[in-house]
Design a protein around this motif. Structure first.
Motif, PDB file in Angstrom:
ATOM      1  N   ARG A   1      28.710  45.755  46.097  1.00 25.90           N
ATOM      2  CA  ARG A   1      28.821  47.084  46.688  1.00 25.90           C
ATOM      3  C   ARG A   1      27.960  48.117  45.996  1.00 25.90           C
ATOM      4  NH1 ARG A   1      34.966  45.834  47.387  1.00 25.90           N
ATOM      5  NH2 ARG A   1      34.473  44.213  48.880  1.00 25.90           N
TER       6      ARG A   1
ATOM      7  N   ARG B   1      40.102  35.428  39.353  1.00 30.87           N
ATOM      8  CA  ARG B   1      40.199  36.692  40.051  1.00 30.87           C
ATOM      9  C   ARG B   1      39.270  37.745  39.478  1.00 30.87           C
ATOM     10  NH1 ARG B   1      44.394  36.693  42.958  1.00 30.87           N
ATOM     11  NH2 ARG B   1      43.128  34.974  43.649  1.00 30.87           N
TER      12      ARG B   1
ATOM     13  N   ALA C   1      32.562  41.420  43.727  1.00 28.93           N
ATOM     14  CA  ALA C   1      32.784  42.393  44.792  1.00 28.93           C
ATOM     15  C   ALA C   1      32.164  43.728  44.382  1.00 28.93           C
ATOM     16  CB  ALA C   1      34.273  42.572  45.057  1.00 28.93           C
TER      17      ALA C   1
ATOM     18  N   LEU D   1      36.460  39.896  41.564  1.00 26.19           N
ATOM     19  CA  LEU D   1      36.384  41.352  41.563  1.00 26.19           C
ATOM     20  C   LEU D   1      35.025  41.822  41.074  1.00 26.19           C
ATOM     21  CD1 LEU D   1      39.955  42.228  40.279  1.00 26.19           C
ATOM     22  CD2 LEU D   1      38.949  42.985  42.429  1.00 26.19           C
TER      23      LEU D   1
ATOM     24  N   GLU E   1      43.305  44.269  44.173  1.00 23.01           N
ATOM     25  CA  GLU E   1      42.838  43.191  45.042  1.00 23.01           C
ATOM     26  C   GLU E   1      42.570  43.649  46.470  1.00 23.01           C
ATOM     27  OE1 GLU E   1      45.642  39.979  44.389  1.00 23.01           O
ATOM     28  OE2 GLU E   1      45.290  40.305  42.248  1.00 23.01           O
TER      29      GLU E   1
ATOM     30  N   PHE F   1      40.663  45.736  47.118  1.00 25.46           N
ATOM     31  CA  PHE F   1      39.237  46.044  47.125  1.00 25.46           C
ATOM     32  C   PHE F   1      38.368  44.794  47.204  1.00 25.46           C
ATOM     33  CE2 PHE F   1      41.339  49.714  45.524  1.00 25.46           C
ATOM     34  CZ  PHE F   1      40.613  50.784  46.010  1.00 25.46           C
ATOM     35  N   LEU F   2      39.004  43.629  47.174  1.00 29.39           N
ATOM     36  CA  LEU F   2      38.253  42.389  47.348  1.00 29.39           C
ATOM     37  C   LEU F   2      37.812  42.250  48.787  1.00 29.39           C
ATOM     38  CD1 LEU F   2      40.129  39.641  45.335  1.00 29.39           C
ATOM     39  CD2 LEU F   2      37.776  40.384  45.098  1.00 29.39           C
ATOM     40  N   ASP F   3      38.616  42.781  49.657  1.00 32.16           N
ATOM     41  CA  ASP F   3      38.360  42.655  51.071  1.00 32.16           C
ATOM     42  C   ASP F   3      37.050  43.330  51.449  1.00 32.16           C
ATOM     43  OD1 ASP F   3      38.646  43.102  54.026  1.00 32.16           O
ATOM     44  OD2 ASP F   3      40.524  42.066  53.576  1.00 32.16           O
ATOM     45  N   ALA F   4      36.304  42.690  52.335  1.00 35.93           N
ATOM     46  CA  ALA F   4      35.014  43.251  52.732  1.00 35.93           C
ATOM     47  C   ALA F   4      35.188  44.593  53.447  1.00 35.93           C
ATOM     48  CB  ALA F   4      34.272  42.276  53.637  1.00 35.93           C
TER      49      ALA F   4
ATOM     50  N   TYR G   1      44.404  36.320  36.938  1.00 36.29           N
ATOM     51  CA  TYR G   1      43.471  37.107  36.129  1.00 36.29           C
ATOM     52  C   TYR G   1      43.220  36.397  34.811  1.00 36.29           C
ATOM     53  CZ  TYR G   1      43.671  40.858  39.432  1.00 36.29           C
ATOM     54  OH  TYR G   1      43.549  41.579  40.583  1.00 36.29           O
TER      55      TYR G   1
END
Lengths: 255, 255
Positions: free
Chosen positions: A81, A70, A77, A74, B16, B18-21, A55
DNA sequence: TCGGTACGTTCGAAATTTCAGACGTTGTCT
DNA sequence: AGACAACGTCTGAAATTTCGAACGTACCGA
């Protein structure tokens, strides 16, 4: 609501130091310690953890800390979304192409506006905002278009009757009554204006964006240097903002 | 190196997820508990903290958690400060305009490539990558152009002689000797190629980007669907990538 | 309606982390 | 050179947080 975890709070607090624009040069460990008021040893432990988890990044030579990969991941990401970011960017580009002025899409975060998308006019004029940056809502057209649709209770929470309003320029609204009057007018017309209240010599028009439930979730603004603002009637600029906001609203499923 | 702070580690670990698709629908608290293996009560405390600090947002109706505004802000703050992102985006746009194919700028993060900028070709072909996303370096041209310039020790650390290589498609390189041979060739020519190794039916050419000290810090690639790849000599595609990489290198102060 | 299950929350003893202080090192000023 | 200051690291006792277990509630199917 369960208890909070102080260790995590402190770690995130440190991370947030780096949001500040002053953090371009990063922070050294002692600086973090003085700013946060935390003990030296604790700061070192937290920083080591943040670095270990990517981070933060520690510059080898100077030993200063900077934001790490990182947070970038994030952030992206999140952007992927949230429709507002993706669609907002698209629509901001359309509008900007149409009028060649700077277009912003913002949403409310507490008493601040956070910009979710931004397209600069080709005729670059330095603006205060940047994507992810926050500005006091009451100082911007984008912000006023948002707080106008808060409930009275929410407004009261953000702007306690007693205290003054934040101010960015000499023209920022500092009088609570004046702000409330403008908000009423914004609710009536569905349009917000700003005259050099966040950036000197720049005027803005903004319109609210509604989601599928009709709630105001964001707003779209055009920012125009005063030199060019006068070249069209204010109503024309407002129309540009309103059309953009309507397009974004329908993308989000309004109506 | 000082000790680490487990509470902070755990909090960031949750973030982290939540990084995952797969996290498009967010996570519920029980899900987080099972995935992380942490006690229920602890998970609730950590989640509450992350929500209180706006790193996560709790959906009112479903009770599911999603990424919050703060990570977006941090991500953008990172992007603003890293020249690679800002300049990379600019140059990627130039190249994409020139050849109308998808252009990526990536850097290395451990054994993975993280994409820092991306411009899609108008003739949209679905690609695996997205800004902030990571892919195994050995499966991509961008990645190979980067790991080719690691020291032997670093390579050995990333790819222990024993274990196999990650693979995304049937054409991904799985043989360590084959990979090493390609890396040697990349060092020689300053060019990396990829033939459907990360995305079926897509070929890529990539070239390394150097900073002011001559160190390889990123790489630029062009991704071309095989249907169009054959329309030009491979050397031509490579030239596009190389020119982009050179331009980015000089922006970063190389030479 | 009534069990049963899954979940969120609360509480306090146990376990862990925090942080003051000491130490070694580096860099700076006299 | 020498003294001093600033910093990073280490240690262990004190203080705090963690997390097992119990409770209350909501939801589900019978």
């Amino acid at each position: 609501m369960p208890r909070l975890t102080p260790a995590l709070v402190r770690g995130l607090d440190i991370l947030e130091l780096f949001l500040d624009a002053r953090a371009i040069d990063g922070y050294s460990a002692p600086e973090v310690a003085t700013v946060t008021g935390l003990p030296r040893a604790t700061v070192h432990e937290l920083l080591a953890t943040l670095v270990a988890k990517s981070y933060l990044r520690k510059e080898k030579v100077s030993g200063r800390f900077h934001l790490g990969l990182r947070v970038f991941q994030l952030g992206n990401a999140y952007g992927e979304r949230i429709d507002l970011v993706t669609s907002g960017r698209l629509i901001a580009e359309e509008i900007a192409a149409e009028c060649n002025e700077t277009v912003n899409v913002g949403m409310l975060d507490g008493p601040d506006v956070v910009y979710m998308a931004k397209v600069e006019s080709r005729q670059a004029v330095r603006m205060v905002s940047a994507v992810g940056r926050r500005l006091p809502a009451s100082c911007t057209a984008v912000g006023k278009a948002l707080i106008a649709f808060l409930s009275e209770a929410e407004l009261e929470a953000l702007y306690p009757s007693a205290a003054g309003l934040p101010s960015l320029t000499p023209r920022s609204i500092v009088d609570r009554a004046e702000l409330l009057a403008q908000l009423a007018e914004i609710r009536r017309s569905g349009l917000a204006f700003e005259a050099g209240e966040s950036t000197p010599d720049v005027s803005c028009a903004a319109a609210p964006v509604r989601d599928h439930r009709g709630a105001v979730v964001a707003s779209v603004s055009v920012s125009v240097p005063d030199i060019r603002w006068g070249q069209r009637a204010p109503g024309e600029w407002a129309d540009v903002a309103r059309r953009g906001a309507q397009r974004l609203s329908s993308v989000l499923g309004a109506r």
